[in-house]
Write a protein that holds these residues in place. Structure first.
Motif, PDB file in Angstrom:
ATOM      1  N   VAL A   1       0.835  -1.191   0.000  1.00 41.53           N
ATOM      2  CA  VAL A   1       0.000   0.000   0.000  1.00 41.53           C
ATOM      3  C   VAL A   1       0.877   1.249   0.000  1.00 41.53           C
ATOM      4  CG1 VAL A   1      -0.132   0.055   2.521  1.00 41.53           C
ATOM      5  CG2 VAL A   1      -1.937   1.146   1.165  1.00 41.53           C
TER       6      VAL A   1
ATOM      7  N   ASP B   1      -3.359  -0.723  -3.428  1.00 40.76           N
ATOM      8  CA  ASP B   1      -4.151   0.172  -2.574  1.00 40.76           C
ATOM      9  C   ASP B   1      -5.600  -0.297  -2.483  1.00 40.76           C
ATOM     10  OD1 ASP B   1      -1.907   1.707  -2.219  1.00 40.76           O
ATOM     11  OD2 ASP B   1      -2.649   3.467  -3.280  1.00 40.76           O
TER      12      ASP B   1
ATOM     13  N   TRP C   1      -5.748  -3.236  -0.116  1.00 40.63           N
ATOM     14  CA  TRP C   1      -5.542  -2.792   1.270  1.00 40.63           C
ATOM     15  C   TRP C   1      -6.812  -2.176   1.835  1.00 40.63           C
ATOM     16  CZ3 TRP C   1      -5.671   1.771   4.031  1.00 40.63           C
ATOM     17  CH2 TRP C   1      -4.989   1.801   5.252  1.00 40.63           C
TER      18      TRP C   1
END
Length: 221
Positions: free
Chosen positions: A35, A61, A64
């Motif tokens: 991330v 991302d 995450w």
């Protein structure tokens, strides 16, 4: 020295999708799979909701966020990147929480409204009207929602080939000013420059500076 994502000097191809397909096709993995640090700082302070990950790449991302309860729309122009992102999401058990969509954001934009819109290092070696895309992204932020933009504030030390590329490095305050968002609707919660140490395989570790911009949309009524 050429940036990993600025590899090569041939800017003749006019097709953005082809360009990014070539970029992702050069290696089995382009990004680290971790991330982005600023998202990991900002998101835990927000109520969990619906997130939009602009330029999601290989999906780190998006994954995450989904692992932390967010419903995510991840957007990229590259089929290859999106295939890798979907595989990563399935492997981590969050495939049902992420809708990966293909968009050339210069032409199309995902539907709906979002509690968080995140755009990290939204630079391109092809001409790209970032400001117009960011303004469109701001329109998709719900009241009381957040927009996070993280940029390189300048080239890496020793970079000499950027004159051949379509890059403009500005201060975070200039990014905000260019968006020209109504003060009555938006509050800039963060506009700062941060340092981080970067390690590339072909050079010694170096310090790079990033813009961090956090914009909060005010509640209406």
């Amino acid at each position: 020295m050429v940036w990993p994502f600025l590899k090569g000097d041939d800017m003749s191809t006019p097709d953005a999708k082809e360009h990014w397909e070539q970029h992702y096709g050069e290696r089995e993995r382009v990004w680290s799979g971790r991330v982005n640090a600023r998202l990991a700082e900002v998101a835990p302070e927000l109520p969990v909701g619906r997130a939009l990950d602009l330029g999601c790449g290989e999906g780190a991302d998006s994954v995450w966020l989904a692992e932390r309860g967010w419903d995510v729309v991840g957007v990229d122009i590259s089929d290859t990147a999106l295939q890798r992102a979907r595989s990563a999401a399935e492997a981590r058990g969050v495939g049902d929480r992420i809708d990966f969509q293909q968009h050339d954001l210069s032409q199309t934009f995902p539907d709906g409204e979002f509690d968080l819109v995140s755009a990290h290092f939204f630079h391109s070696t092809l001409p790209l009207d970032r400001t117009r895309i960011f303004v469109r992204a701001a329109e998709a932020v719900k009241p009381r929602g957040t927009m996070l933009i993280v940029d390189h504030s300048g080239p890496p030390p020793g970079e000499t080939k950027l004159d051949h590329h379509h890059h403009l490095f500005v201060r975070p305050e200039e990014v905000v000013a260019a968006l020209d968002l109504p003060d009555a609707e938006w509050e800039p919660a963060q506009t700062r420059v941060v340092e981080r140490v970067v390690t590339w395989a072909d050079r010694e570790p170096f310090t790079w500076h990033d813009n961090v911009i956090v914009l909060r949309r005010r509640s209406f009524g």
